[in-house]
Design an enzyme around this catalytic site. Structure first.
Site, PDB file in Angstrom:
ATOM      1  N   ARG A   1     -14.278  51.256 -40.565  1.00  0.00           N
ATOM      2  CA  ARG A   1     -14.052  50.129 -40.125  1.00  0.00           C
ATOM      3  C   ARG A   1     -15.387  49.192 -40.168  1.00  0.00           C
ATOM      4  NH1 ARG A   1     -12.434  49.400 -33.927  1.00  0.00           N
ATOM      5  NH2 ARG A   1     -14.598  50.010 -33.481  1.00  0.00           N
TER       6      ARG A   1
ATOM      7  N   ARG B   1     -33.944  29.173 -40.903  1.00  0.00           N
ATOM      8  CA  ARG B   1     -32.471  28.928 -40.534  1.00  0.00           C
ATOM      9  C   ARG B   1     -31.944  27.826 -41.566  1.00  0.00           C
ATOM     10  NH1 ARG B   1     -29.316  25.345 -37.770  1.00  0.00           N
ATOM     11  NH2 ARG B   1     -27.800  26.214 -36.778  1.00  0.00           N
TER      12      ARG B   1
ATOM     13  N   HIS C   1     -27.570  27.535 -43.160  1.00  0.00           N
ATOM     14  CA  HIS C   1     -26.007  28.159 -42.997  1.00  0.00           C
ATOM     15  C   HIS C   1     -25.708  29.088 -44.093  1.00  0.00           C
ATOM     16  CE1 HIS C   1     -25.856  25.188 -39.802  1.00  0.00           C
ATOM     17  NE2 HIS C   1     -24.677  25.673 -39.415  1.00  0.00           N
TER      18      HIS C   1
ATOM     19  N   LYS D   1     -15.089  43.225 -36.785  1.00  0.00           N
ATOM     20  CA  LYS D   1     -15.742  43.404 -35.403  1.00  0.00           C
ATOM     21  C   LYS D   1     -17.003  42.550 -35.388  1.00  0.00           C
ATOM     22  CE  LYS D   1     -16.586  47.175 -32.042  1.00  0.00           C
ATOM     23  NZ  LYS D   1     -15.854  46.573 -31.009  1.00  0.00           N
TER      24      LYS D   1
ATOM     25  N   GLU E   1      -4.570  41.328 -27.444  1.00  0.00           N
ATOM     26  CA  GLU E   1      -5.342  42.403 -27.094  1.00  0.00           C
ATOM     27  C   GLU E   1      -5.977  42.062 -25.789  1.00  0.00           C
ATOM     28  OE1 GLU E   1      -8.124  43.577 -29.990  1.00  0.00           O
ATOM     29  OE2 GLU E   1      -8.538  41.685 -30.423  1.00  0.00           O
TER      30      GLU E   1
HETATM   31  N1  PDD Z   1     -14.807  47.123 -28.069  1.00  0.00           N
HETATM   32  N2  PDD Z   1     -10.403  44.954 -28.994  1.00  0.00           N
HETATM   33  C1  PDD Z   1     -11.505  44.616 -29.092  1.00  0.00           C
HETATM   34  C2  PDD Z   1     -11.854  42.808 -28.999  1.00  0.00           C
HETATM   35  C3  PDD Z   1     -12.785  45.076 -28.817  1.00  0.00           C
HETATM   36  O1  PDD Z   1     -13.794  44.576 -28.422  1.00  0.00           O
HETATM   37  C4  PDD Z   1     -12.662  46.608 -28.791  1.00  0.00           C
HETATM   38  C5  PDD Z   1     -13.847  47.651 -28.572  1.00  0.00           C
HETATM   39  C6  PDD Z   1     -11.403  47.179 -28.979  1.00  0.00           C
HETATM   40  C7  PDD Z   1     -11.207  48.584 -28.977  1.00  0.00           C
HETATM   41  O2  PDD Z   1     -11.545  49.159 -30.083  1.00  0.00           O
HETATM   42  P1  PDD Z   1     -12.206  50.514 -30.208  1.00  0.00           P
HETATM   43  O3  PDD Z   1     -10.978  51.616 -29.652  1.00  0.00           O
HETATM   44  O4  PDD Z   1     -12.616  50.866 -31.760  1.00  0.00           O
HETATM   45  O5  PDD Z   1     -13.314  50.656 -29.366  1.00  0.00           O
HETATM   46  C8  PDD Z   1     -10.339  46.478 -29.257  1.00  0.00           C
HETATM   47  C9  PDD Z   1     -16.089  47.776 -27.927  1.00  0.00           C
HETATM   48  C10 PDD Z   1     -16.065  49.073 -27.254  1.00  0.00           C
HETATM   49  C11 PDD Z   1     -17.021  46.978 -27.326  1.00  0.00           C
HETATM   50  O6  PDD Z   1     -17.126  45.623 -27.573  1.00  0.00           O
HETATM   51  O7  PDD Z   1     -17.933  47.282 -26.300  1.00  0.00           O
END
Ligand code: PDD
Length: 284
Positions: A52, A100, A102, A147, A181
């Protein structure tokens, strides 16, 4: 013992560890992160986290800060220096330090920061009684599958949840009318027909590592999995609800806004998945 952080090639006590003021992660949220669990001396699901991380970096066109193999060594060494057998490891990679502007800087190496803290598994009370969540509008950007460290909307939603006495916010896409979520976790229900429902993968959610493990285990255990989004109303009428993440494992949800879920106690599917996930952690 002082916590030790890894920052761009050096292991330092956390109070002394620092990045430059023109760090792009700091100025533009121009970076990505991972949170990995280390359980009884071993990383759990590290391959999935690394995969990921690679997708997130590709998504933002940020270079790996080092080879994946070297990164795995840094993670292990940071945990070792902190003397922990159980830990949550935070990895942040940004587009580096540059004046800095963009536009992507030319020639700035990616920054890597790794920190470690003690994990806090859900307490006995949360497992026995479940937690409350509260609905919040999903006002995040359009690439929630990456992420990214750009978490302002998540921070605001989580704070609002806490101020309403809830453990997590469940984010509602107001155009689609569905729960995407949580602010830092994936969201699930067991619907009136007994199907395990959760939002499908795509740009609207983060594909949780825990989510992928849980869905595989559920299917192997004969639970019907339906990766189909649910509305807030369906969630309130559900038999069961729960959330998952690396740091909160599988946590039962027994209240959504002012509605009690099912009979107000964690249901049998949730309890079974908690058991399966705990076995998975011991095995990996
Ligand atoms: N968070 N959705 C979001 C928006 C998240 O930030 C996370 C994880 C998950 C779950 O993903 P995973 O099972 O891979 O941890 C879903 C982490 C733990 C955090 O921000 O601390």
């Amino acid at each position: 013992m002082a916590r030790i952080a890894y920052v761009n090639g050096r292991y330092r006590p956390i109070d002394e560890a620092a990045v430059g003021v023109e760090e792009r992660g700091f100025q533009f949220s121009d970076g990505v992160y991972e949170v990995v669990k280390f359980v009884k001396g071993a990383f759990s699901d590290l391959d999935r986290h690394m995969a990921r991380l690679g997708r997130s970096l590709d998504g933002l066109r940020i270079a790996w800060p080092m080879t994946e193999k070297a990164l795995r060594l840094v993670l292990a060494e940071t945990v070792r220096r902190n003397g922990l057998r159980d830990a949550l490891v935070y990895i942040q990679v940004s587009r580096g330090v540059a004046p800095r502007n963009h536009l992507f800087p030319k020639g700035a190496p990616s920054s890597l920061v790794v920190t470690v803290r003690r994990p806090k598994a859900p307490g006995a009370d949360e497992i026995e009684n479940g937690v409350a969540v509260c609905s919040q509008p999903d006002i995040r950007w359009g690439r929630c599958d990456i992420k990214s460290v750009s978490l302002l909307a998540n921070v605001l939603a989580r704070q609002a949840a806490q101020e309403q006495g809830a453990r997590e916010a469940w984010l509602v896409d107001e155009h689609e009318g569905v729960v995407t979520e949580g602010s830092s976790s994936n969201a699930y229900i067991v619907d009136r027909e007994g199907r395990l429902r959760t939002h499908p993968l795509g740009e609207a959610i983060l594909g949780g590592v825990t989510r992928s493990v849980i869905l595989e285990m559920a299917r192997a255990d004969g639970i019907t999995v339906d990766e189909r989004a649910f509305t807030l109303e369906e969630a309130k009428q559900a038999r069961e609800a729960f959330l998952t993440s690396t740091s909160s494992f599988v946590t039962p949800v027994t209240r959504i806004d002012d509605h009690s879920i099912g009979n107000g106690h964690p249901g049998s599917v949730t309890r079974r998945l908690i058991e399966l996930y705990n076995n998975h952690l011991v095995a990996c």
